[in-house]
Design an enzyme around this catalytic site. Structure first.
Site, PDB file in Angstrom:
ATOM      1  N   CYS A 293       1.458  -5.067  -7.001  1.00 12.59           N
ATOM      2  CA  CYS A 293       1.830  -6.052  -8.020  1.00 12.59           C
ATOM      3  C   CYS A 293       1.423  -5.547  -9.410  1.00 12.59           C
ATOM      4  O   CYS A 293       2.016  -4.597  -9.916  1.00 12.59           O
ATOM      5  CB  CYS A 293       1.226  -7.408  -7.697  1.00 12.59           C
ATOM      6  SG  CYS A 293       1.991  -8.775  -8.595  1.00 12.59           S
TER       7      CYS A 293
ATOM      8  N   HIS B 205       2.334  -8.637  -1.913  1.00 16.55           N
ATOM      9  CA  HIS B 205       0.971  -8.893  -1.475  1.00 16.55           C
ATOM     10  C   HIS B 205       0.972  -9.106   0.042  1.00 16.55           C
ATOM     11  O   HIS B 205       1.979  -9.499   0.624  1.00 16.55           O
ATOM     12  CB  HIS B 205       0.414 -10.149  -2.141  1.00 16.55           C
ATOM     13  CG  HIS B 205       0.165 -10.014  -3.601  1.00 16.55           C
ATOM     14  ND1 HIS B 205      -0.876  -9.277  -4.114  1.00 16.55           N
ATOM     15  CD2 HIS B 205       0.826 -10.537  -4.676  1.00 16.55           C
ATOM     16  CE1 HIS B 205      -0.859  -9.357  -5.435  1.00 16.55           C
ATOM     17  NE2 HIS B 205       0.152 -10.110  -5.800  1.00 16.55           N
TER      18      HIS B 205
END
Length: 511
Positions: A360, A465
């Site tokens: 991310c 994630h």
């Protein structure tokens, strides 16, 4: 009939509220009750993506189906996905309930020491972020109460988690997560403290003494958490405390180092080493606003794998892997990383062909540049390890995702063809750097619009994630099997059942 509420309060942050609430969710679910967790307000950068109940906005004060706003200033909704704190996500799973945004209606995600992103019912609300703290509490309380009321209709028992301490006397007038919820629900309350820190009896007595009289009356018991040694040596402390307060100590819970859940707020104990002989060292860059650390709990459980939190170049020496985790302030954390000299350490590690992983915000840092024309995060040159560029935008991506890796190279080859399940929470869109693309410097896209490798194959960046929570990924990379979450939850419930005074837990939930 409205559900009964059992509430876990703490003498401080990190006392064990989240752990105990998760254990209670499982314990009561095993008694045949329909159980749900609830935390009115959570301050954490560790979040999960969960469903938005259909009609959430129009039902709780928003202005109809066309995106209007009502007295609390939130957009109407009809399903979709949003964010809640990770602790309530795991508590819901322990309870056998489907996690949704009602279980943590207000999530504050710190972006700086004096600024947080405000997420209400799963959605980012910039207007609330601009309000002073006290004014915000009054404005959101009707939404918080409505979420709790709705859960109480659907379930038999709500396990409520407080935040910090209920005895913060400077905040009591605007508190919506401890005192107000306890009063509103007339919850049966437990007060937990971390005895491993020392001063437990003083913490319990001091907290009790500072509580308003009506909330004191709701306290059913004290809990001593993280005790090691012979509990008989505590006497006559619990008896003296009861004589002073009238409140019994209902449990002395042992220190469990490998209970299998992420630690509260995702913070791991730097002192914890690997189980067994170390074969792999993973250095995770610990910048100030790192986020979603709870996703690395499975690595902590891998035998022979040592996690190091890297805050200076020396922490990266000898690391087999370097991971750049998510960040709530990507440009600021990248500037911090450079100021510590960690950029050179990461570049040297990559130049030696060792694995580098960016997740991310970490992926965004690995690229050539961060471009921010909207004032969302900030402009900055990247680390230049992937020929990508990220442009920030006001819209926020919040969704669960399922994908499949394409052909991967280098140390990531074992991921080739694997399906992967995870979630996205990010601003910005990442694409190949046009100038570098024109010169033939191209990233290898291994998941469309989600994951890329460098030409050498040792640097991997992805938006998903939860990579290491995927059993297939964990086995492919480390040959390890994850401990099933259901077994983790059952062990927690076994622990509280064994260490609470007989009958105490059932008395808390009795009609």
């Amino acid at each position: 009939m409205s559900a009964r509420c059992v509430m876990v309060l703490g003498t401080s942050s990190g006392a064990g509220k989240s752990w105990l609430a998760t254990a209670l969710c499982r314990y009561y679910a095993r008694q045949g009750l329909r159980v749900a967790p609830f935390k009115a307000q959570n301050m954490s950068n560790n979040a999960r993506v969960v469903p938005l109940p259909g009609g959430v906005g129009s039902e709780w004060g928003a202005g109809g189906d066309t995106g209007g706003t009502g007295p609390v200033g939130i957009a109407a909704g009809s399903g979709g996905e949003g964010e809640i704190g990770s602790a309530q996500y795991f508590q819901a799973l322990a309870a056998g309930a489907t996690p949704d945004v009602r279980m943590n209606p207000l999530l504050l995600k710190p972006e700086a020491d004096t600024r947080s992103q405000v997420v209400l019912l799963g959605r980012m609300q910039p207007d609330l972020a601009a309000l002073p703290w006290h004014a915000r509490s009054e404005r959101v309380w009707p939404i918080v109460a409505a979420a709790l009321d709705d859960l109480r209709v659907q379930y038999d028992l709500i396990v409520v988690e407080g935040a910090g301490s209920p005895a913060e006397i400077n905040l009591q007038a605007s508190d919506i997560v401890n005192l107000r919820v306890a009063r509103y629900t007339q919850a049966r309350c437990l007060l937990v403290t971390d005895i491993d820190r020392g001063g437990a009896f003083a913490h319990l007595y001091g907290t009790w003494a500072l509580l308003p009289d009506d909330v004191r009356a709701l306290l059913r018991g004290f809990v001593l958490n993280r005790f090691r040694g012979d509990a008989a040596l505590l006497a006559p402390g619990p008896q003296q405390l009861r004589a002073l307060t009238g409140v019994p100590t209902l449990a002395t819970l042992p220190l469990l180092r490998q209970h299998g859940l992420p630690e509260e707020d995702g913070v791991f104990d730097d002192r914890c080493g690997a189980a067994g002989a170390v074969h792999t060292t993973v250095a995770i860059i610990a910048y100030p606003r790192l986020s979603n650390l709870d996703e690395f709990q499975p690595l902590k459980n891998v035998e022979g794998l040592r996690l190091v939190w890297a805050r200076r170049p020396a922490d990266c020496v000898g690391a087999d892997w370097i991971i750049l985790p998510g960040s709530k302030a990507t440009a600021a954390d990248l500037a911090w990383l450079r100021a510590q000299g960690l950029d050179a350490a990461i570049a040297q590690h990559a130049a030696c062909g060792r694995p580098v992983l960016g997740i991310c915000g970490g992926l965004q840092m690995l690229g050539e540049a961060l471009v921010d024309v909207h004032g969302i995060d900030g402009n900055a040159p990247g680390l230049g390890l992937l020929p990508l560029v990220t442009a920030f935008a006001p819209d926020k991506t919040v969704r669960r995702s399922t994908a499949r890796f394409g052909v991967c190279h280098g140390p990531w080859a074992a991921l080739s063809g694997l399906p992967v399940h995870g979630y996205e929470i990010h601003h910005g869109r990442t694409v190949p750097h046009p100038a570098l693309w024109g010169r033939g410097e191209r990233a290898h896209e291994v998941i469309p619009a989600l994951a890329w490798q460098n030409a050498a194959g040792n640097v991997l960046g992805l938006y998903l994630h939860g990579l290491f929570e995927d059993a297939g990924v964990l086995h492919a990379l480390f040959g390890a099997r994850a401990r099933p979450l259901q077994a983790v939850f059952d062990a927690l419930a076994d622990c509280v059942e064994a260490h609470f005074t007989a009958g105490a837990l059932d008395a808390l939930s009795a009609p």
